[in-house]
Design an enzyme around this catalytic site. Structure first.
Site, PDB file in Angstrom:
ATOM      1  N   HIS A 154      48.733 124.468 -22.730  1.00 31.47           N
ATOM      2  CA  HIS A 154      48.787 125.368 -23.881  1.00 31.47           C
ATOM      3  C   HIS A 154      49.957 126.348 -23.821  1.00 31.47           C
ATOM      4  O   HIS A 154      50.100 127.180 -24.719  1.00 31.47           O
ATOM      5  CB  HIS A 154      47.466 126.136 -24.005  1.00 31.47           C
ATOM      6  CG  HIS A 154      46.318 125.257 -24.401  1.00 31.47           C
ATOM      7  ND1 HIS A 154      45.967 125.044 -25.717  1.00 31.47           N
ATOM      8  CD2 HIS A 154      45.458 124.521 -23.654  1.00 31.47           C
ATOM      9  CE1 HIS A 154      44.928 124.221 -25.770  1.00 31.47           C
ATOM     10  NE2 HIS A 154      44.599 123.886 -24.534  1.00 31.47           N
ATOM     11  N   ASP A 362      56.776 130.984 -25.910  1.00 33.16           N
ATOM     12  CA  ASP A 362      55.350 130.808 -26.190  1.00 33.16           C
ATOM     13  C   ASP A 362      55.048 129.335 -26.403  1.00 33.16           C
ATOM     14  O   ASP A 362      55.877 128.596 -26.953  1.00 33.16           O
ATOM     15  CB  ASP A 362      54.944 131.591 -27.445  1.00 33.16           C
ATOM     16  CG  ASP A 362      53.634 132.334 -27.271  1.00 33.16           C
ATOM     17  OD1 ASP A 362      52.818 131.901 -26.430  1.00 33.16           O
ATOM     18  OD2 ASP A 362      53.416 133.343 -27.958  1.00 33.16           O
TER      19      ASP A 362
END
Length: 453
Positions: A154, A362
């Site tokens: 993730h 991110d």
């Protein structure tokens, strides 16, 4: 039909008062059907709980284990967040590697596998999540597991020249090759992984991103995570009529609002974002007294020194900016380090003219998608998005910026504040189509389709 077994670092058991909560629970969407098993750490530390504790809720079985204080500090605080997290966010200056902590990480990953193995059925599909559990699949294979094993990361993955700084980087790569499917949010992250496989393991991937390592075929996929946009839009619309949004509107006195909402983490680029807002007020003085920035930065990992240092530096930076620009009836930056409810944030997103999502790096960043979902079609705001967020691969009609360039971000904020309604609507409509299409159900179904034999 095969049962889905989800494995994650942390499992939060839902209750009647607090149903399924948390990003992973929301993201898995259709995967959490009756019969599913979800396994992971209980969040408790102690000497007991080495045998999984089982709970049933909404047809899902939750199996949790405890860890000791030493395991927690070596595996979670030490290696996962002191070494892996900075490495995978390109922060080699923050990389703090210790052999003993890596040994603790391997030990806990093996402990997860040992506790999970007796619960598995022959035809289970096992889906393991995130960087804390890279090596669970390898440990399961060592115990003879023959089930299909999938792994999803993730957060970003890094190219060979970054991974090379991690002393155990090759070990981690070999561990990931124990899975049948390895998933990433973006093509960039997947390609970085494949480049590492080729560089360090000497394996050349096929055109479709699959490769064979020690007799096992490993398939890699890009599978961007999404949100239930319709649900979030409804929450935002309802919240915009509530007392909290009314209070923030009244406090603004018809001024524009720019909003950021992040965990308090150095990967989110908050110092850079505050400096960019400083540059906006310096270079475009017409916005002084006309726009306020609300930054919500919920505290996290406060047992890691780096995060305490970040909080102190942000306190000083906000104080300096507000001290230089504030008027008796206006302050530039409203800064809070306590979490807001999802409902409150949705309402605040809806009234904000500018959404600031500018991480330095991110994996995806769902705040970008939530901001788009929250907007009113009649008067949508403008999303400013870091090119280094995974969401930038999808949300190309946002104002894409380099967060390391304060002037570029300041110029984007100025552009957003002065953008005509027609252009705002055109950009938002294009973004809306992508956000509504990328549902949690699609995310889960895409990965499961790859994992099924």
């Amino acid at each position: 039909m095969s049962r889905l077994v989800i494995v994650s670092n942390r499992v939060q058991i839902p209750t009647e008062k607090a149903p399924r909560a948390g990003g992973l629970a929301v993201a898995l969407g259709s995967g959490l059907v009756p019969g599913t098993l979800w396994f992971g750490w209980s969040g408790k530390r102690g000497h007991g709980g080495r045998t999984p504790t089982l709970h049933e809720a909404q047809g899902v079985t939750y199996a949790t284990i405890d860890v000791t204080d030493k395991e927690y500090h070596d595996y979670y605080v030490g290696f996962s967040n002191g070494a892996l997290w900075p490495l995978l966010h390109y922060r080699l200056d923050f990389l703090d590697y210790a052999r003993g902590q890596y040994a603790g990480y391997r030990h806990v990953n093996a402990y997860f596998a040992e506790a999970l193995q007796p619960l598995l059925k022959e035809d289970d599909l096992v889906w393991i999540h995130d960087y804390q559990l890279f090596l669970v699949g390898e440990a399961l294979r060592a115990q003879g597991a023959r089930q299909r094993l999938g792994f999803f990361l993730h957060i970003p993955f890094v190219p060979p020249e970054i991974l090379d700084a991690m002393p155990c980087g090759r070990d981690l790569l070999r561990g990931l090759c124990a899975y049948d499917v390895v998933g990433f949010h973006t093509d960039d992250h997947r390609h970085a992984f494949l480049s590492c496989v080729q560089t360090f393991l000497g394996v050349s991937p096929a055109e479709d991103g699959s490769f064979v390592y020690e007799g096992r075929e490993v398939r890699t996929i890009s599978d961007p995570i999404g949100i239930d946009a319709e649900e979030f839009a409804n929450i935002a619309a309802r919240s915009s009529r509530g007392a909290e949004v009314r209070r923030i509107r009244e406090s603004l006195f018809s001024r524009a609002l720019a909003i950021g909402a992040d965990r308090l983490d150095y990967s989110k680029g908050l110092p850079n974002r505050f400096r960019a807002f400083d540059r906006l007020l310096d270079r475009f003085p017409e916005h002084r007294g006309q726009v306020s920035m609300l930054q919500v930065a919920a505290r996290s990992r406060e047992d890691v020194d780096r995060y305490l240092q970040l909080r102190r530096s942000l306190d000083r930076l906000v104080g300096d900016i507000n001290g230089r620009y504030s008027e008796f009836d206006w302050i530039p930056i409203r800064y809070m380090t306590r979490a807001l409810t999802r409902k409150s944030l949705a309402g605040f997103y809806r009234v904000a003219r500018v959404g600031l999502v500018t991480p330095l790096r991110d994996g995806m960043n769902l705040v970008a998608k939530e901001y788009i979902a929250a907007q009113s079609s009649a008067d949508p705001g403008v999303l400013i998005l870091s090119r280094f967020a995974g969401a930038a691969e999808e949300l190309k009609e946002a104002l894409i910026v380099n967060p390391f360039d304060a002037d570029e971000v300041a110029e984007a904020i100025n552009q957003a504040l002065t953008m005509e309604l027609g252009e705002r609507k055109e950009r938002w409509q294009a973004l809306r189509e992508r956000v509504w299409a990328g549902t949690p159900q699609r995310f889960t179904e895409t990965f499961m389709a790859a994992l099924r034999p």
